[in-house]
Write a protein that holds these residues in place. Structure first.
Motif, PDB file in Angstrom:
ATOM      1  N   GLU A 210       0.843  -1.191   0.000  1.00 29.50           N
ATOM      2  CA  GLU A 210       0.000   0.000   0.000  1.00 29.50           C
ATOM      3  C   GLU A 210       0.879   1.242   0.000  1.00 29.50           C
ATOM      4  OE1 GLU A 210      -2.236  -0.347   3.571  1.00 29.50           O
ATOM      5  OE2 GLU A 210      -0.544  -0.015   4.899  1.00 29.50           O
ATOM      6  N   PRO A 211       0.337   2.387  -0.426  1.00 27.36           N
ATOM      7  CA  PRO A 211       1.118   3.621  -0.385  1.00 27.36           C
ATOM      8  C   PRO A 211       1.539   3.949   1.042  1.00 27.36           C
ATOM      9  CG  PRO A 211      -0.850   3.904  -1.734  1.00 27.36           C
ATOM     10  CD  PRO A 211      -1.004   2.585  -1.036  1.00 27.36           C
ATOM     11  N   ALA A 212       2.741   4.465   1.190  1.00 30.35           N
ATOM     12  CA  ALA A 212       3.194   4.911   2.503  1.00 30.35           C
ATOM     13  C   ALA A 212       2.503   6.221   2.868  1.00 30.35           C
ATOM     14  CB  ALA A 212       4.709   5.093   2.502  1.00 30.35           C
ATOM     15  N   ASP A 213       2.184   6.390   4.140  1.00 25.45           N
ATOM     16  CA  ASP A 213       1.530   7.630   4.565  1.00 25.45           C
ATOM     17  C   ASP A 213       2.556   8.756   4.626  1.00 25.45           C
ATOM     18  OD1 ASP A 213       2.508   7.978   7.559  1.00 25.45           O
ATOM     19  OD2 ASP A 213       2.012   5.859   7.283  1.00 25.45           O
ATOM     20  N   GLU A 214       2.052   9.970   4.663  1.00 27.46           N
ATOM     21  CA  GLU A 214       2.922  11.146   4.577  1.00 27.46           C
ATOM     22  C   GLU A 214       3.899  11.219   5.743  1.00 27.46           C
ATOM     23  OE1 GLU A 214       4.752  14.301   2.906  1.00 27.46           O
ATOM     24  OE2 GLU A 214       3.221  13.018   1.996  1.00 27.46           O
ATOM     25  N   SER A 215       3.471  10.824   6.922  1.00 27.22           N
ATOM     26  CA  SER A 215       4.372  10.851   8.072  1.00 27.22           C
ATOM     27  C   SER A 215       5.558   9.911   7.865  1.00 27.22           C
ATOM     28  CB  SER A 215       3.604  10.473   9.344  1.00 27.22           C
ATOM     29  OG  SER A 215       4.478  10.401  10.447  1.00 27.22           O
ATOM     30  N   THR A 216       5.272   8.707   7.351  1.00 26.63           N
ATOM     31  CA  THR A 216       6.349   7.749   7.083  1.00 26.63           C
ATOM     32  C   THR A 216       7.287   8.272   6.007  1.00 26.63           C
ATOM     33  OG1 THR A 216       4.954   5.871   7.705  1.00 26.63           O
ATOM     34  CG2 THR A 216       6.848   5.406   6.293  1.00 26.63           C
ATOM     35  N   ILE A 217       6.744   8.869   4.961  1.00 29.01           N
ATOM     36  CA  ILE A 217       7.586   9.398   3.886  1.00 29.01           C
ATOM     37  C   ILE A 217       8.523  10.474   4.419  1.00 29.01           C
ATOM     38  CG2 ILE A 217       7.591  10.628   1.685  1.00 29.01           C
ATOM     39  CD1 ILE A 217       4.899   9.305   1.062  1.00 29.01           C
ATOM     40  N   ARG A 218       8.006  11.328   5.285  1.00 27.07           N
ATOM     41  CA  ARG A 218       8.859  12.385   5.849  1.00 27.07           C
ATOM     42  C   ARG A 218       9.947  11.790   6.741  1.00 27.07           C
ATOM     43  NH1 ARG A 218       7.342  17.379   4.644  1.00 27.07           N
ATOM     44  NH2 ARG A 218       5.234  17.694   3.787  1.00 27.07           N
ATOM     45  N   ASP A 219       9.613  10.735   7.483  1.00 28.13           N
ATOM     46  CA  ASP A 219      10.626  10.060   8.300  1.00 28.13           C
ATOM     47  C   ASP A 219      11.713   9.459   7.414  1.00 28.13           C
ATOM     48  OD1 ASP A 219       9.272  10.694  10.615  1.00 28.13           O
ATOM     49  OD2 ASP A 219       8.349   8.706  10.844  1.00 28.13           O
ATOM     50  N   VAL A 220      11.306   8.851   6.304  1.00 27.69           N
ATOM     51  CA  VAL A 220      12.268   8.254   5.381  1.00 27.69           C
ATOM     52  C   VAL A 220      13.135   9.331   4.742  1.00 27.69           C
ATOM     53  CG1 VAL A 220      12.505   7.018   3.195  1.00 27.69           C
ATOM     54  CG2 VAL A 220      10.896   6.194   4.928  1.00 27.69           C
ATOM     55  N   ALA A 221      12.526  10.425   4.320  1.00 28.41           N
ATOM     56  CA  ALA A 221      13.291  11.523   3.721  1.00 28.41           C
ATOM     57  C   ALA A 221      14.357  12.027   4.693  1.00 28.41           C
ATOM     58  CB  ALA A 221      12.353  12.652   3.313  1.00 28.41           C
ATOM     59  N   ALA A 222      13.979  12.185   5.953  1.00 28.59           N
ATOM     60  CA  ALA A 222      14.941  12.651   6.956  1.00 28.59           C
ATOM     61  C   ALA A 222      16.064  11.629   7.150  1.00 28.59           C
ATOM     62  CB  ALA A 222      14.222  12.914   8.274  1.00 28.59           C
ATOM     63  N   ALA A 223      15.695  10.339   7.187  1.00 28.94           N
ATOM     64  CA  ALA A 223      16.704   9.299   7.381  1.00 28.94           C
ATOM     65  C   ALA A 223      17.693   9.245   6.222  1.00 28.94           C
ATOM     66  CB  ALA A 223      16.019   7.947   7.552  1.00 28.94           C
ATOM     67  N   LEU A 224      17.207   9.513   5.014  1.00 27.04           N
ATOM     68  CA  LEU A 224      18.072   9.464   3.827  1.00 27.04           C
ATOM     69  C   LEU A 224      18.783  10.780   3.555  1.00 27.04           C
ATOM     70  CD1 LEU A 224      15.783   7.484   1.332  1.00 27.04           C
ATOM     71  CD2 LEU A 224      17.712   6.607   2.661  1.00 27.04           C
ATOM     72  N   GLY A 225      18.455  11.826   4.316  1.00 27.26           N
ATOM     73  CA  GLY A 225      19.058  13.133   4.094  1.00 27.26           C
ATOM     74  C   GLY A 225      18.530  13.820   2.855  1.00 27.26           C
ATOM     75  N   LEU A 226      17.242  13.594   2.537  1.00 27.68           N
ATOM     76  CA  LEU A 226      16.626  14.165   1.344  1.00 27.68           C
ATOM     77  C   LEU A 226      15.561  15.183   1.724  1.00 27.68           C
ATOM     78  CD1 LEU A 226      15.878  10.938  -0.746  1.00 27.68           C
ATOM     79  CD2 LEU A 226      17.680  12.608  -1.201  1.00 27.68           C
ATOM     80  N   SER A 227      15.324  16.130   0.833  1.00 29.19           N
ATOM     81  CA  SER A 227      14.135  16.960   0.973  1.00 29.19           C
ATOM     82  C   SER A 227      12.930  16.140   0.522  1.00 29.19           C
ATOM     83  CB  SER A 227      14.258  18.237   0.127  1.00 29.19           C
ATOM     84  OG  SER A 227      14.426  17.909  -1.240  1.00 29.19           O
ATOM     85  N   ARG A 228      11.777  16.405   1.106  1.00 30.78           N
ATOM     86  CA  ARG A 228      10.583  15.602   0.824  1.00 30.78           C
ATOM     87  C   ARG A 228      10.227  15.596  -0.661  1.00 30.78           C
ATOM     88  NH1 ARG A 228       7.233  13.342  -1.208  1.00 30.78           N
ATOM     89  NH2 ARG A 228       5.126  12.774  -0.546  1.00 30.78           N
ATOM     90  N   ASP A 229      10.456  16.689  -1.365  1.00 31.49           N
ATOM     91  CA  ASP A 229      10.023  16.789  -2.759  1.00 31.49           C
ATOM     92  C   ASP A 229      10.824  15.902  -3.706  1.00 31.49           C
ATOM     93  OD1 ASP A 229      12.150  18.776  -2.134  1.00 31.49           O
ATOM     94  OD2 ASP A 229      11.986  19.252  -4.260  1.00 31.49           O
ATOM     95  N   ARG A 230      11.962  15.382  -3.249  1.00 31.31           N
ATOM     96  CA  ARG A 230      12.757  14.507  -4.120  1.00 31.31           C
ATOM     97  C   ARG A 230      12.223  13.071  -4.149  1.00 31.31           C
ATOM     98  NH1 ARG A 230      18.955  15.311  -2.747  1.00 31.31           N
ATOM     99  NH2 ARG A 230      19.146  13.818  -4.473  1.00 31.31           N
ATOM    100  N   ILE A 231      11.358  12.727  -3.220  1.00 31.74           N
ATOM    101  CA  ILE A 231      10.738  11.394  -3.226  1.00 31.74           C
ATOM    102  C   ILE A 231       9.507  11.445  -4.126  1.00 31.74           C
ATOM    103  CG2 ILE A 231       9.553   9.657  -1.842  1.00 31.74           C
ATOM    104  CD1 ILE A 231      11.389  10.353   0.470  1.00 31.74           C
ATOM    105  N   LEU A 232       9.565  10.728  -5.251  1.00 33.44           N
ATOM    106  CA  LEU A 232       8.484  10.770  -6.232  1.00 33.44           C
ATOM    107  C   LEU A 232       7.325   9.848  -5.875  1.00 33.44           C
ATOM    108  CD1 LEU A 232      10.560  10.817  -9.550  1.00 33.44           C
ATOM    109  CD2 LEU A 232       9.833  12.736  -8.109  1.00 33.44           C
ATOM    110  N   ASP A 233       7.632   8.759  -5.178  1.00 39.64           N
ATOM    111  CA  ASP A 233       6.587   7.813  -4.788  1.00 39.64           C
ATOM    112  C   ASP A 233       7.148   6.947  -3.674  1.00 39.64           C
ATOM    113  OD1 ASP A 233       4.159   6.547  -4.760  1.00 39.64           O
ATOM    114  OD2 ASP A 233       4.364   5.589  -6.723  1.00 39.64           O
ATOM    115  N   ALA A 234       6.243   6.373  -2.858  1.00 38.70           N
ATOM    116  CA  ALA A 234       6.672   5.533  -1.737  1.00 38.70           C
ATOM    117  C   ALA A 234       5.575   4.530  -1.420  1.00 38.70           C
ATOM    118  CB  ALA A 234       6.977   6.386  -0.507  1.00 38.70           C
TER     119      ALA A 234
END
Length: 276
Positions: free
Chosen positions: A126-150
């Motif tokens: 299933e699609p990851a929720d926005e909170s999880t995506i933001r946690d992943v972005a922080a863990a990877l050292g990315l800005s949220r907008d660079r994640i196209l899908d999760a």
């Protein structure tokens, strides 16, 4: 003493894939003994092969990392099948091997020198929720907008799949292991046109001694299902993985009659006996 093998999985060049320890004739070992030995090998996974309990299976395998048991994992599936054949295993069916594991029965075939498994169904997809995506972005050292899908891609390991714009962005990732927490993150991005492979993949695991896995069958199985379903991949492709850690993983992924198959080369590296 029990027969023992070490094999290298998902590379056509030995010692540039993902290593696996295999203990044959594992009947009689208890959970604590298997877990202790898997920790001692210091490899990503160690498998223990024994007689099957299911009438359709050729053998049964249990799969351990240094810290836990998995119901299924990709490179241990292919590596165990190869090692089982090498010590005289005889499949019931000439066209495929049936492995019994915690996730059920897994079909394995050999074609053109490659082993391939039929991916078991995802238990969470299933699609990851926005909170999880933001946690992943922080863990990877990315800005949220660079994640196209999760998306959650759980088939044993609890992978979160992340799609970036291209392979260059995937290879430029340099996360701090301390930031991963308990996350298991699989990142994929397309290669430039004309490249020998279609995608670059990386796998980051929090809470485990191996924090970047060199080549990962379970992740590529989940990514394959996701990329096929979203129209991001052709029906057959090859992904490269391990580039960032000095490996040369090549994972062959296809979809046939709705089923995802994941394959690669397996090389025998060590054979002998072990006392457990």
């Amino acid at each position: 003493m029990r027969r023992y093998s070490e094999v290298d999985v998902f590379s056509d060049q030995p010692y540039l894939g993902n290593p696996l320890a295999v203990v044959h004739d594992a009947k009689g070992l208890d959970d604590a003994q298997m877990q202790r030995f898997a920790k001692w090998t210091n490899l990503a996974e160690t498998t223990f092969i024994m007689a099957p309990s299911h009438p359709e299976a050729d053998y049964q395998v249990r799969i351990f990392s240094a810290v836990q048991e998995f119901p299924f994992a990709g490179h241990p599936t292919l590596g165990s099948a190869s090692a089982w054949l090498a010590v005289g295993g005889q499949p019931r069916n000439k066209d495929h091997i049936i492995q019994e594991c915690g996730a059920g029965l897994v079909k394995i075939r050999i074609a053109d020198g490659l082993f391939a498994f039929q991916a078991p169904p995802l238990t969470r997809y299933e699609p990851a929720d926005e909170s999880t995506i933001r946690d992943v972005a922080a863990a990877l050292g990315l800005s949220r907008d660079r994640i196209l899908d999760a998306a959650w891609l759980v088939n044993g390991p609890e992978w979160i799949g992340i799609r970036l714009a291209d392979a260059r962005e995937v290879l430029e990732l340099a996360p701090d292991p301390a930031d991963l927490g308990a996350l298991s993150i699989g990142v994929v991005g397309p290669q430039e046109p004309g490249h020998a492979t279609a995608f670059e993949v990386r796998a980051f695991l929090g809470g485990d001694p191996v924090w970047e896995d060199p080549v990962t069958g379970s992740l590529n199985a989940g990514l394959g299902r996701w990329l096929f379903d979203t129209g991001m991949a052709p029906e057959n492709y090859v992904a490269s993985q391990g580039t960032a850690v000095g490996c040369r993983g090549r994972v062959h992924v296809s979809i046939e009659e709705g089923e995802v198959w994941v394959g690669g080369a397996v090389s025998a590296c060590v054979q002998g006996d072990v006392r457990i």
